[in-house]
Design a protein around this motif. Structure first.
Motif, short mmCIF file in Angstrom:
data_model
loop_
_atom_site.label_atom_id
_atom_site.label_comp_id
_atom_site.label_asym_id
_atom_site.label_seq_id
_atom_site.Cartn_x
_atom_site.Cartn_y
_atom_site.Cartn_z
N LEU A 180 0.82 -1.21 0.00
CA LEU A 180 0.00 0.00 0.00
C LEU A 180 0.86 1.26 0.00
CD1 LEU A 180 -2.78 1.33 0.12
CD2 LEU A 180 -2.64 1.19 2.61
N THR A 181 1.86 1.31 0.87
CA THR A 181 2.72 2.49 0.95
C THR A 181 3.42 2.73 -0.37
OG1 THR A 181 3.04 2.16 3.32
CG2 THR A 181 4.65 3.54 2.20
N GLN A 182 3.97 1.69 -0.95
CA GLN A 182 4.65 1.82 -2.24
C GLN A 182 3.68 2.31 -3.31
OE1 GLN A 182 6.37 -1.80 -3.73
NE2 GLN A 182 7.02 -0.86 -5.65
N THR A 183 2.47 1.79 -3.30
CA THR A 183 1.47 2.19 -4.29
C THR A 183 1.11 3.67 -4.14
OG1 THR A 183 0.57 -0.05 -4.33
CG2 THR A 183 -0.84 1.70 -5.17
N ILE A 184 0.91 4.11 -2.89
CA ILE A 184 0.56 5.51 -2.65
C ILE A 184 1.69 6.43 -3.11
CG2 ILE A 184 0.17 7.23 -0.84
CD1 ILE A 184 -1.46 5.02 0.64
N TYR A 185 2.90 6.11 -2.70
CA TYR A 185 4.03 6.96 -3.10
C TYR A 185 4.28 6.92 -4.60
CZ TYR A 185 5.37 8.48 1.54
OH TYR A 185 5.39 9.08 2.76
N SER A 186 4.01 5.81 -5.25
CA SER A 186 4.13 5.74 -6.71
C SER A 186 3.10 6.64 -7.37
CB SER A 186 3.96 4.30 -7.20
OG SER A 186 5.02 3.50 -6.75
N GLN A 187 1.88 6.64 -6.84
CA GLN A 187 0.84 7.51 -7.38
C GLN A 187 1.24 8.98 -7.22
OE1 GLN A 187 -1.75 6.67 -9.10
NE2 GLN A 187 -1.86 4.48 -8.71
N ILE A 188 1.80 9.32 -6.06
CA ILE A 188 2.23 10.71 -5.82
C ILE A 188 3.38 11.07 -6.75
CG2 ILE A 188 3.28 12.27 -4.14
CD1 ILE A 188 1.62 10.73 -1.99
N ARG A 189 4.36 10.17 -6.87
CA ARG A 189 5.50 10.41 -7.77
C ARG A 189 5.03 10.67 -9.19
NH1 ARG A 189 8.05 5.22 -8.65
NH2 ARG A 189 6.41 5.13 -10.20
N ASN A 209 -0.42 11.40 -9.77
CA ASN A 209 -1.80 10.89 -9.77
C ASN A 209 -2.38 11.15 -8.39
OD1 ASN A 209 -1.62 9.88 -12.43
ND2 ASN A 209 -0.64 8.02 -11.69
N TYR A 210 -2.53 12.43 -8.07
CA TYR A 210 -2.89 12.82 -6.71
C TYR A 210 -4.28 12.34 -6.31
CZ TYR A 210 1.15 15.81 -7.35
OH TYR A 210 2.42 16.27 -7.60
N LYS A 211 -5.21 12.37 -7.24
CA LYS A 211 -6.57 11.95 -6.89
C LYS A 211 -6.63 10.45 -6.58
CE LYS A 211 -8.85 15.78 -9.06
NZ LYS A 211 -9.88 16.29 -9.93
N GLU A 212 -5.87 9.67 -7.32
CA GLU A 212 -5.85 8.24 -7.06
C GLU A 212 -5.19 7.95 -5.70
OE1 GLU A 212 -4.97 9.66 -9.88
OE2 GLU A 212 -6.10 8.71 -11.49
N SER A 246 -2.51 13.30 2.58
CA SER A 246 -3.82 13.71 2.05
C SER A 246 -3.84 15.21 1.81
CB SER A 246 -4.94 13.31 3.02
OG SER A 246 -5.09 11.92 3.07
N ALA A 247 -3.29 15.96 2.75
CA ALA A 247 -3.22 17.41 2.58
C ALA A 247 -2.39 17.76 1.35
CB ALA A 247 -2.64 18.06 3.85
N TYR A 248 -1.24 17.11 1.21
CA TYR A 248 -0.35 17.35 0.08
C TYR A 248 -1.06 17.05 -1.25
CZ TYR A 248 3.72 16.89 -2.98
OH TYR A 248 4.61 17.02 -4.02
N CYS A 249 -1.69 15.88 -1.31
CA CYS A 249 -2.37 15.49 -2.56
C CYS A 249 -3.55 16.40 -2.86
CB CYS A 249 -2.84 14.04 -2.45
SG CYS A 249 -1.51 12.83 -2.48
#
Length: 143
Positions: free
Chosen positions: A9-18, A21-24, A46-49
């Motif tokens: 999950l963490t890797q997926t979230i940070y990959s989306q941010i990288r 893909n902020y909404k995802e 969440s604030a950042y995205c």
């Protein structure tokens, strides 16, 4: 939404941010915050995205919660004021800016306050703040 493999999950979230893909990423973060509403990393990300997705209202909500949970962190209070400003809540943004009591943020706070005054067409107050910044600037070579 695709199923995320267990433990990634963490890797997926940070990959989306990288990948911007902020909404995802935010959708995943909101699911996590539903279960752990005071999770610092979840709120901060969440604030950042939200900020980068131009959802300043939700970003402000996250920064408000972070400011309450971690009052010693001036950056959360400053970012709250910025998000309120960007969301058009000028009075609230001004009030929040006065809560940033860290000297490291003094110039940024003055800039934000000047921006708020300028947006509200209070040019005299905006100029006064900007002038006070110039007077305090050691690099200012004007006489």
């Amino acid at each position: 939404m695709a199923t995320i493999p267990n433990g990634s999950l963490t890797q997926t979230i940070y990959s989306q941010i990288r990948d911007q893909n902020y909404k995802e990423a935010l959708n995943l973060l909101k699911e996590q915050l539903f279960n752990q509403p005071n999770n610092r990393a979840g709120l901060s990300l969440s604030a950042y995205c939200s900020y980068h997705s131009h959802d300043f209202e939700y970003a402000a909500e996250c920064y408000q919660k972070l400011s309450t949970l971690y009052p010693e962190v001036a950056d959360y209070r400053f970012q709250l004021a910025v998000c309120l400003y960007k969301n058009g809540a000028y009075d609230e943004a001004m009030a929040a800016s006065y809560q940033v009591d860290d000297e490291n943020y003094a110039e940024k706070v003055k800039q934000l306050q000047a921006s708020i005054h300028y947006t509200l067409e209070d040019l005299a107050s905006a100029n006064k703040l900007l002038s006070s910044m110039e007077e305090n600037d050691p690099n200012n070579s004007s006489i």
